[in-house]
Write a protein that holds these residues in place. Structure first.
Motif, PDB file in Angstrom:
ATOM      1  N   ASP A 142       5.718 -18.175   0.831  1.00 48.48           N
ATOM      2  CA  ASP A 142       4.774 -18.569   1.893  1.00 48.48           C
ATOM      3  C   ASP A 142       3.355 -18.382   1.364  1.00 48.48           C
ATOM      4  O   ASP A 142       3.111 -17.563   0.462  1.00 48.48           O
ATOM      5  N   THR A 143       2.391 -19.136   1.960  1.00 48.93           N
ATOM      6  CA  THR A 143       0.981 -18.905   1.601  1.00 48.93           C
ATOM      7  C   THR A 143       0.184 -18.632   2.881  1.00 48.93           C
ATOM      8  O   THR A 143       0.511 -19.121   3.956  1.00 48.93           O
ATOM      9  N   ILE A 144      -0.861 -17.831   2.720  1.00 49.55           N
ATOM     10  CA  ILE A 144      -1.718 -17.464   3.849  1.00 49.55           C
ATOM     11  C   ILE A 144      -3.154 -17.693   3.415  1.00 49.55           C
ATOM     12  O   ILE A 144      -3.527 -17.326   2.291  1.00 49.55           O
ATOM     13  N   LYS A 145      -3.963 -18.291   4.309  1.00 46.84           N
ATOM     14  CA  LYS A 145      -5.405 -18.364   4.042  1.00 46.84           C
ATOM     15  C   LYS A 145      -6.066 -17.299   4.902  1.00 46.84           C
ATOM     16  O   LYS A 145      -5.809 -17.214   6.109  1.00 46.84           O
ATOM     17  N   THR A 146      -6.907 -16.494   4.285  1.00 50.96           N
ATOM     18  CA  THR A 146      -7.432 -15.334   5.008  1.00 50.96           C
ATOM     19  C   THR A 146      -8.851 -15.006   4.569  1.00 50.96           C
ATOM     20  O   THR A 146      -9.285 -15.373   3.468  1.00 50.96           O
ATOM     21  N   LYS A 147      -9.581 -14.279   5.451  1.00 54.78           N
ATOM     22  CA  LYS A 147     -10.960 -13.902   5.109  1.00 54.78           C
ATOM     23  C   LYS A 147     -11.018 -12.570   4.353  1.00 54.78           C
ATOM     24  O   LYS A 147     -11.847 -12.362   3.488  1.00 54.78           O
ATOM     25  N   PHE A 148     -10.150 -11.622   4.790  1.00 49.70           N
ATOM     26  CA  PHE A 148     -10.142 -10.291   4.162  1.00 49.70           C
ATOM     27  C   PHE A 148      -8.710  -9.921   3.772  1.00 49.70           C
ATOM     28  O   PHE A 148      -7.774 -10.231   4.503  1.00 49.70           O
TER      29      PHE A 148
END
Ligand SMILES: Cc1cc2nc3c(=O)[nH]c(=O)nc-3n(C[C@H](O)[C@H](O)[C@H](O)COP(=O)(O)OP(=O)(O)OC[C@H]3O[C@@H](n4cnc5c(N)ncnc54)[C@H](O)[C@@H]3O)c2cc1C
Length: 385
Positions: A142-148
């Motif tokens: 799976d991939t996640i786009k995140t700020k922190f």
């Protein structure tokens, strides 16, 4: 999936951060290496929370059984030095609160519907500075786009390795042994700590429990003393020494757990939008029971900085937000780490002059109101650590 914060590690600190952010409408996900399973009902390991950590938990609605400590008696088993701390000296009801590790972990895990990827871990973090986010690749693909990205994944932090942060690590050459016990004591709110050649022995009251054990014991022993014996035999052969010092029988009534003790600290807690928190950033000797309290103080500072950045602006400078967290926490943690190292060396010494000095020192501090208040305030979490 685009959460604001991705947390590696669903331990106490990871789950606390997730709950606190959720209460402030900031979305996060947790990536946890182990299975999603109910923790064993056998409560053995304990934590000592200071009043600051307890307040943080109260504020997010976490309620678990605890045993308050109102007084602590510390003495040198091989000498005559002693010091006595009381909550009355700082006008507080209690000095600290003993809780079962499993109770706290389970309650935090169950409290909010954390979005957790169990049996998973972060394999790569690709930071896109222009677009102001990171793409995270998980072992599940799976991939996640995140700020922190918050590394709350404990002593061998995976996130710290991926971010290539520099670690300073040293062994105390000691093993911490812990178990629950029953003993008759006159005072249910009194904890004892004995420094001796047989190890640093802490005995504290327990919250009510199924087994009706009354106390928890955390005993740090030099590895040299364990070379020719098993941990169980060492405990059984040496517990009489502490029974005699405390004038009570101690009946062991749980399995005996043990942990290798080392200290570690990262030179930097941040790299771009990656940040280390709690035991991922630092670990210390359990002699003052401050490990989890440093973690809660870290988590509080990090949440405050992230929440305040979101309240102020839509465009968040992640590095600046995290830098403010690092400035607030790094030196405080380092100070605590160095202080613990000092005590471990002082009480580990077999040198006669050092022994004399520490006896004079303990009794001296006991008689000096200013110094005593300083130590108690720190231990109780009245001065934010
Ligand atoms: C014997 C002993 C007694 C102690 N007594 C006290 C005490 O009285 N008071 C006190 O304040 N502190 C005490 N401590 C310290 C305290 O237990 C720790 O400070 C605390 O548990 C740290 O919490 P954490 O959430 O930061 O890390 P951890 O509890 O280590 O949690 C890390 C989490 O990350 C997960 N994880 C690990 N690797 C990965 C990965 N690659 N990917 C995803 N997830 C991962 C783990 O499964 C775990 O769920 C004691 C420690 C010891 C050893």
């Amino acid at each position: 999936m685009n959460p604001i914060v991705t947390i590696s590690g669903g331990g106490i600190i990871g789950n606390y951060i997730s709950s606190r952010l959720k209460k402030n409408n900031i979305e996060s996900v947790i990536v946890e290496k182990s299975k999603n399973q109910k923790l064993s009902r056998e409560n053995i390991r304990t934590l000592t929370l200071n009043s600051f950590s307890k307040k943080l938990l109260d504020d997010i609605g976490i309620k678990i059984p605890f045993a308050p400590i109102k007084e602590i008696s510390v003495f040198d088993g091989d000498g005559s030095g002693s010091i006595h701390f009381s909550s009355k000296e700082i006008n507080e009801e209690n000095l600290s609160y003993v809780v079962f590790f499993n109770d706290l972990q389970q309650k935090l895990q169950d409290q909010d519907e954390h979005q957790t990827f169990f049996e998973n871990q972060i394999e790569d973090i690709i930071q896109d500075n222009e677009k102001n986010y990171s793409e995270i690749k998980l072992s599940s693909k799976d991939t996640i786009k995140t700020k922190f990205v918050a590394g709350c994944d404990g002593r061998n932090s995976n996130v710290a390795k991926i971010a290539e942060l520099n670690e300073k690590k040293s062994s105390y050459n000691q093993t911490a042994i812990t178990f629950t016990a029953s003993c008759e004591t006159k005072d249910a709110y009194l904890a004892h700590q004995i420094f001796s050649e047989k190890g640093i022995f802490a005995i504290m009251p327990l919250p009510q429990n199924d087994k009706k054990s009354t106390h928890t014991i955390v005993w740090s022993v030099e590895n040299n003393n364990l070379l020719d014996t098993s941990i169980e035999d060492y405990v059984n052969d040496n517990i009489a020494y502490f029974e005699q010092k405390l004038s009570t029988l101690i009946r062991i009534d749980s399995a005996i757990l043990s942990f290798e003790l080392f200290s570690h600290h990262f030179e930097n807690y941040i790299s771009g939008n990656v940040v280390l928190v709690g035991d991922a950033a630092h670990s210390i000797h359990p002699l003052a029971g401050q490990g989890i309290n440093l973690g809660f103080a870290d988590a509080d500072a990090l949440c405050e900085e992230i929440i305040s950045s979101y309240e102020k602006s839509m465009h968040i400078d992640q590095t600046l937000t995290l830098k403010r967290y690092e400035i607030r926490r790094k030196n405080m943690n380092l100070l605590m780490l160095k202080s613990m190292d000092f005590f471990v060396n002082l009480f580990g010494s077999k040198n006669l002059y050092v022994k004399l000095l520490r006896n004079l020192g303990l009794s001296g501090v006991n008689k000096t109101e200013f110094l005593k208040k300083f130590f108690i305030n720190h231990a109780a979490g009245k001065n934010k650590i």
